[in-house]
Design a protein around this motif. Structure first.
Motif, mmCIF file in Angstrom:
data_model
loop_
_atom_site.group_PDB
_atom_site.id
_atom_site.type_symbol
_atom_site.label_atom_id
_atom_site.label_comp_id
_atom_site.label_asym_id
_atom_site.label_seq_id
_atom_site.Cartn_x
_atom_site.Cartn_y
_atom_site.Cartn_z
ATOM 1 N N ILE A 58 88.782 38.949 47.351
ATOM 2 C CA ILE A 58 88.207 39.692 46.227
ATOM 3 C C ILE A 58 86.956 40.395 46.705
ATOM 4 O O ILE A 58 86.081 39.764 47.285
ATOM 5 N N ASN A 59 86.843 41.686 46.436
ATOM 6 C CA ASN A 59 85.652 42.448 46.815
ATOM 7 C C ASN A 59 85.272 42.203 48.271
ATOM 8 O O ASN A 59 84.136 41.837 48.573
ATOM 9 N N GLN A 60 86.208 42.425 49.148
ATOM 10 C CA GLN A 60 85.950 42.129 50.549
ATOM 11 C C GLN A 60 84.880 43.050 51.119
ATOM 12 O O GLN A 60 84.925 44.265 50.935
ATOM 13 N N ALA B 168 75.273 42.178 38.932
ATOM 14 C CA ALA B 168 75.657 41.178 39.928
ATOM 15 C C ALA B 168 76.849 41.705 40.701
ATOM 16 O O ALA B 168 77.800 42.213 40.129
ATOM 17 N N LEU B 169 76.784 41.581 42.008
ATOM 18 C CA LEU B 169 77.888 42.015 42.860
ATOM 19 C C LEU B 169 78.339 40.805 43.657
ATOM 20 O O LEU B 169 77.542 40.202 44.375
ATOM 21 N N THR B 170 79.600 40.427 43.491
ATOM 22 C CA THR B 170 80.109 39.287 44.251
ATOM 23 C C THR B 170 81.040 39.812 45.332
ATOM 24 O O THR B 170 82.002 40.506 45.021
ATOM 25 N N VAL B 171 80.745 39.474 46.583
ATOM 26 C CA VAL B 171 81.605 39.919 47.680
ATOM 27 C C VAL B 171 82.147 38.706 48.420
ATOM 28 O O VAL B 171 81.531 37.644 48.439
ATOM 29 N N GLU B 172 83.307 38.915 49.025
ATOM 30 C CA GLU B 172 83.913 37.843 49.799
ATOM 31 C C GLU B 172 83.855 38.211 51.276
ATOM 32 O O GLU B 172 84.135 39.343 51.653
ATOM 33 N N LEU B 173 83.475 37.246 52.101
ATOM 34 C CA LEU B 173 83.393 37.516 53.535
ATOM 35 C C LEU B 173 84.168 36.465 54.320
ATOM 36 O O LEU B 173 84.069 35.289 54.028
#
Lengths: 107, 198
Positions: A58-60, B168-173
């Motif tokens: 999600i939102n990579q 808010a910005l949620t990112v995946e790494l």
């Protein structure tokens, strides 16, 4: 049908022995089953890595760019001399890329 | 560049009618902090005793605003520099009072100016979570660590005034992305330290 056997093996993390047994159960000769099982053994790490890479994210976060510099002056202050940092985050939202800009950092 | 025009210095002389030094001090502070658009209402509110009419009040308030802003813009910190802005025939005591008031407030005003300058959105908070992905539609069994990062970003503080807009910005790494990002941030930190130490 070869693809079906391999993708099933990938999904279930089967060993090459199990793959060989599957091919034999499906009617392949021992020699051919061993050959395909051997191919599986060689290529499965790569295929596994690719499958994991396809797993939903999600939102990579794709990329991060940055620059920093000095604020020389502004409309209120002729000489400022403070340091700023700007970050650009490139994020994959669904199938599109979105840029998010974040600025300022006081040291 | 002259701080003010002759007519503006003349308008400042209305301050001689002020009831007290504190009244002058208060007016200086209000005139500096007020944006140009709000000077009209300020003139009406603050100057009934000081000016003959609304026009004179507006000229006074505008002159004070321009004078204080000019001093802050130029970064003048010495009494002599501020005193030299005034014309020769300006009322001596008033000139000294205004210089004293400006010097008292100059560093607070400078901070105010810096806080209200335009800026990009700011990072105000960062939260994180580490998950382990155990399965998906492409693989039934796995143990892949992943990081979720939530960045709270506040829009330009000067634009928002008292109601900051925070998104808010949620990112995946993945681990690799996180490592690359940390390497980049480490380099930024080293460069910032090098600049700060100079």
């Amino acid at each position: 049908s070869l693809c079906v056997v391999y993708s099933g093996a990938l999904k279930r993390n089967l060993s090459s022995e199990q793959v060989r047994a599957d091919f034999i159960a499906l009617g392949l000769s021992e020699e051919k089953a061993s050959y395909f099982a051997e191919q599986w053994k060689v290529n499965s790490p790569t295929l596994t890595r690719l499958a994991v890479g396809q797993t939903l994210m999600i939102n990579q976060l794709i990329d991060m760019e940055w620059k920093f510099g000095v604020t020389a002056g502004s409309s209120e202050l002729e000489k400022v001399g403070s340091i700023f940092l700007q970050l650009k985050l490139v994020i994959k939202k669904g199938s599109q890329l979105e840029n998010v800009y974040v600025g300022e950092l006081t040291v | 560049m002259a701080a003010l025009r002759e007519a503006e210095f003349a308008a400042l002389q209305s301050l001689l009618k002020a009831p007290s030094r504190d009244a002058v001090r208060q007016l200086c502070q209000e005139c500096f902090s007020s944006p140009p658009a709000a000077l009209g209402p300020l003139a009406q509110r603050a100057c009934p005793g000081l000016a003959a009419g609304p026009e004179e009040a507006e000229q006074l308030v505008s002159a004070l605003h321009n004078l204080t802003r000019h001093v802050v813009y130029r970064g003048l910190t010495r009494a002599e520099d501020i005193l030299s802005l005034f014309p020769e025939n300006f009322h001596q005591n008033l000139k000294n009072l205004l210089t004293k008031i400006i010097l008292e407030n100059i560093s607070a005003w400078r901070n105010e100016a810096q806080a209200s300058q335009i800026s990009l959105p700011q990072l105000v908070d960062m939260d994180w979570r580490v998950d382990i992905k155990t399965s998906s539609d492409s693989i039934i069994r796995m143990a892949v660590p992943t990081c979720l990062l939530q960045l709270k970003i506040q829009e330009d503080a000067a634009l928002c005034g008292n109601n900051p807009v925070v998104s808010a910005l949620t990112v995946e790494l993945s681990k690799e992305t996180l490592d690359t990002m940390l390497e980049g941030l480490g380099r930024i930190r080293d460069q910032l330290s090098a600049v700060a130490n100079k």
